[in-house]
Design an enzyme around this catalytic site. Sequence first.
Site, PDB file in Angstrom:
ATOM      1  N   LYS A  22       0.833  -1.221   0.000  1.00 33.68           N
ATOM      2  CA  LYS A  22       0.000   0.000   0.000  1.00 33.68           C
ATOM      3  C   LYS A  22       0.858   1.258   0.000  1.00 33.68           C
ATOM      4  O   LYS A  22       0.612   2.189  -0.766  1.00 33.68           O
ATOM      5  CB  LYS A  22      -0.895   0.000   1.242  1.00 33.68           C
ATOM      6  N   ASN A  23       1.857   1.283   0.870  1.00 37.35           N
ATOM      7  CA  ASN A  23       2.606   2.531   1.031  1.00 37.35           C
ATOM      8  C   ASN A  23       3.622   2.779  -0.084  1.00 37.35           C
ATOM      9  O   ASN A  23       4.269   3.825  -0.120  1.00 37.35           O
ATOM     10  CB  ASN A  23       3.262   2.579   2.418  1.00 37.35           C
ATOM     11  N   CYS A 115      -4.528  12.827  12.419  1.00 39.83           N
ATOM     12  CA  CYS A 115      -5.402  11.670  12.376  1.00 39.83           C
ATOM     13  C   CYS A 115      -5.282  10.980  13.715  1.00 39.83           C
ATOM     14  O   CYS A 115      -4.565  11.445  14.596  1.00 39.83           O
ATOM     15  CB  CYS A 115      -5.076  10.761  11.203  1.00 39.83           C
ATOM     16  N   ARG A 120       0.713  14.460  12.596  1.00 41.22           N
ATOM     17  CA  ARG A 120       1.017  14.299  11.177  1.00 41.22           C
ATOM     18  C   ARG A 120       1.229  15.605  10.404  1.00 41.22           C
ATOM     19  O   ARG A 120       0.507  15.915   9.448  1.00 41.22           O
ATOM     20  CB  ARG A 120      -0.041  13.419  10.517  1.00 41.22           C
ATOM     21  N   ASP A 306       4.282   0.575  11.946  1.00 44.85           N
ATOM     22  CA  ASP A 306       3.099  -0.070  11.357  1.00 44.85           C
ATOM     23  C   ASP A 306       2.931  -1.528  11.798  1.00 44.85           C
ATOM     24  O   ASP A 306       1.963  -2.187  11.407  1.00 44.85           O
ATOM     25  CB  ASP A 306       3.163  -0.006   9.818  1.00 44.85           C
ATOM     26  N   ARG A 398      -8.913  -0.367   4.005  1.00 44.29           N
ATOM     27  CA  ARG A 398      -8.030   0.659   3.449  1.00 44.29           C
ATOM     28  C   ARG A 398      -6.657   0.063   3.123  1.00 44.29           C
ATOM     29  O   ARG A 398      -6.000   0.514   2.182  1.00 44.29           O
ATOM     30  CB  ARG A 398      -7.826   1.796   4.455  1.00 44.29           C
TER      31      ARG A 398
HETATM   32  N1  EPU Z   1       6.843  14.324  10.372  1.00 44.40           N
HETATM   33  C1  EPU Z   1       7.111  15.635  10.630  1.00 44.40           C
HETATM   34  N2  EPU Z   1       6.999  16.517   9.596  1.00 44.40           N
HETATM   35  C2  EPU Z   1       6.660  16.139   8.335  1.00 44.40           C
HETATM   36  C3  EPU Z   1       6.390  14.781   8.092  1.00 44.40           C
HETATM   37  C4  EPU Z   1       6.495  13.893   9.138  1.00 44.40           C
HETATM   38  O1  EPU Z   1       7.425  16.011  11.746  1.00 44.40           O
HETATM   39  O2  EPU Z   1       6.597  17.001   7.462  1.00 44.40           O
HETATM   40  C5  EPU Z   1       6.946  13.349  11.457  1.00 44.40           C
HETATM   41  C6  EPU Z   1       5.629  12.625  11.726  1.00 44.40           C
HETATM   42  O3  EPU Z   1       4.800  13.378  12.578  1.00 44.40           O
HETATM   43  C7  EPU Z   1       6.098  11.343  12.339  1.00 44.40           C
HETATM   44  C8  EPU Z   1       7.392  11.052  11.589  1.00 44.40           C
HETATM   45  O4  EPU Z   1       7.815  12.315  11.056  1.00 44.40           O
HETATM   46  O5  EPU Z   1       6.421  11.568  13.694  1.00 44.40           O
HETATM   47  C9  EPU Z   1       7.309  10.044  10.499  1.00 44.40           C
HETATM   48  O6  EPU Z   1       6.236  10.333   9.630  1.00 44.40           O
HETATM   49  P1  EPU Z   1       6.305  10.021   8.084  1.00 44.40           P
HETATM   50  O7  EPU Z   1       6.287  11.303   7.330  1.00 44.40           O
HETATM   51  O8  EPU Z   1       7.420   9.076   7.804  1.00 44.40           O
HETATM   52  O9  EPU Z   1       4.908   9.303   7.841  1.00 44.40           O
HETATM   53  P2  EPU Z   1       4.102   9.307   6.489  1.00 44.40           P
HETATM   54  O10 EPU Z   1       5.043   9.335   5.367  1.00 44.40           O
HETATM   55  O11 EPU Z   1       3.035  10.340   6.540  1.00 44.40           O
HETATM   56  C10 EPU Z   1       4.076   6.748   6.057  1.00 44.40           C
HETATM   57  C11 EPU Z   1       3.044   5.672   5.966  1.00 44.40           C
HETATM   58  C12 EPU Z   1       2.495   5.357   7.348  1.00 44.40           C
HETATM   59  C13 EPU Z   1       3.652   4.957   8.255  1.00 44.40           C
HETATM   60  C14 EPU Z   1       4.708   6.064   8.285  1.00 44.40           C
HETATM   61  C15 EPU Z   1       5.938   5.721   9.093  1.00 44.40           C
HETATM   62  C16 EPU Z   1       2.094   6.025   3.762  1.00 44.40           C
HETATM   63  C17 EPU Z   1       0.902   6.312   2.937  1.00 44.40           C
HETATM   64  N3  EPU Z   1       1.954   6.079   5.078  1.00 44.40           N
HETATM   65  O12 EPU Z   1       3.391   7.902   6.548  1.00 44.40           O
HETATM   66  O13 EPU Z   1       1.629   4.244   7.183  1.00 44.40           O
HETATM   67  O14 EPU Z   1       3.188   4.710   9.554  1.00 44.40           O
HETATM   68  O15 EPU Z   1       5.130   6.353   6.932  1.00 44.40           O
HETATM   69  O16 EPU Z   1       6.544   4.587   8.612  1.00 44.40           O
HETATM   70  O17 EPU Z   1       3.141   5.691   3.240  1.00 44.40           O
HETATM   71  C18 EPU Z   1      -0.074   2.749   7.739  1.00 44.40           C
HETATM   72  O18 EPU Z   1       0.203   2.144   6.693  1.00 44.40           O
HETATM   73  O19 EPU Z   1      -0.856   2.285   8.608  1.00 44.40           O
HETATM   74  C19 EPU Z   1       0.530   4.063   7.966  1.00 44.40           C
HETATM   75  C20 EPU Z   1       0.071   4.928   8.865  1.00 44.40           C
END
Ligand code: EPU
Length: 420
Positions: A22-23, A115, A120, A306, A398
């Site tokens: 998915k990701n 969320c 996030r 995850d 999802r």
């Molecule tokens: N963060 C910041 N600033 C940003 C972006 C992120 O501070 O601009 C922080 C977040 O708050 C968090 C950390 O950095 O503390 C990591 O977040 P990340 O940006 O890596 O998360 P994401 O890219 O939004 C993806 C996956 C998530 C998974 C996370 C961490 C997708 C669609 N989602 O989210 O997947 O938990 O990486 O590995 O790729 C799931 O599949 O259930 C899911 C939530």
Amino acid sequence: MESLLIKGGVPLHGDVTISGAKNAVLPIMAATLLTGEPCVIRNVPKLSDVKFMGQILTWLGAKVEIEGNTVRVHAKKIRGMGDYDLVRKMRGSICIMGPLLGRLKKATVSLPGGCVIGARPINLHLKGFEALGAKIKIENGYVEASAKRLVGADLFLGGRAGSTVLGTANVMMAATLAEGVTVIESAACEPEVVDVANFLNAMGAKISGAGSPTITITGVKALHGAEHEVIPDRIEAATYAIAAAATNGEVTLRGARADHLHAVLDKLQSAGVKMVRSAAGLTFSRGGKFKPLDITTLPYPGFPTDVQAQMMALMILTPGISIITERIFESRFMHVSELTRLGADIEIEGPSAIVKGGKPLSGAPVMASDLRASAALVIAGLAAKGTTQVNRIYHLDRGYETMDAKLRKLGARIERIEES
Ligand code: EPU
């Protein structure tokens, strides 16, 4: 709304085929916006998030066909604005921003809210776009990035919790069409980022270093259409491996990649779970007495956030005290109170959950709060005595392709019903 009704206590046995990640597929679908030529993506999991992303691309003007596990996207002519309602439904849709900015030099997307698992923010995505020369404006709940031209830059994308997965993908995608060389330091090393980079390179991008903390992107004038097969979902694989162990069963994961699962396999082995590699795949079963664990979630290659909830479901079955510390998302313990309803003994202390495992579990109605919490409740329900009803399973749909059907094939007594 639908629920899952699980009659627990049946060991899982047999084979399950792991679906596409998915990701990885969500940013890969977004990446198709970078070219006016047709793209074909294979091994796409059948998920509601994939449908949402298809709707977003359609709204932006692309022609999208989802047929079985193949998605075809032709983004011949697109507009640079993401519809609020669509983007709001799925936080992952923020990754349309990088491709829109790269191709149109302008992207307006509704600001995703927090969320259930945490705040996030997207500050790191925006920092990256700014480094490439974009001006950022936040107004009326929308974020707008625009630039006369994008110019490659050296930038650092580390944040308070380390790297960012979608932030890295987003900036990498925008940089493919920037002038000159971009170097992303503290880039996310997740296999999903590598998969996105591989797709972009197949489209004619020049990216090296994906999978390491330093990614170098040499901008090109244009990208072309490409075909790509999505990597298997390591989180789905970990979920079924844990479910096999938790039910004292034996399950072979077809297509799972051990090289994407080092941290999970290491912890499963320490917990007493046996893994055998064969041509058929990775086979998991209980190796002996379960042992408690001390786990901290970290960016890849560390233990994935995850899989935290699912691992907790195994730890509540394990006599002794396990400690699970969540370092990525500040409120990703929503499953704790629901697991407690099944008989688990868990206390939260700051970012850690202290699990006093080995208490008998008995079925109860529980509420799914997010995707991985739902998976943990399903695993606990499979291991508990009696009937567990997991409500609000749209979260599961999802991110897990036909989880109930896959589990039924493994012998689980599980059915989908209308929530009563
Ligand atoms: N963060 C910041 N600033 C940003 C972006 C992120 O501070 O601009 C922080 C977040 O708050 C968090 C950390 O950095 O503390 C990591 O977040 P990340 O940006 O890596 O998360 P994401 O890219 O939004 C993806 C996956 C998530 C998974 C996370 C961490 C997708 C669609 N989602 O989210 O997947 O938990 O990486 O590995 O790729 C799931 O599949 O259930 C899911 C939530």
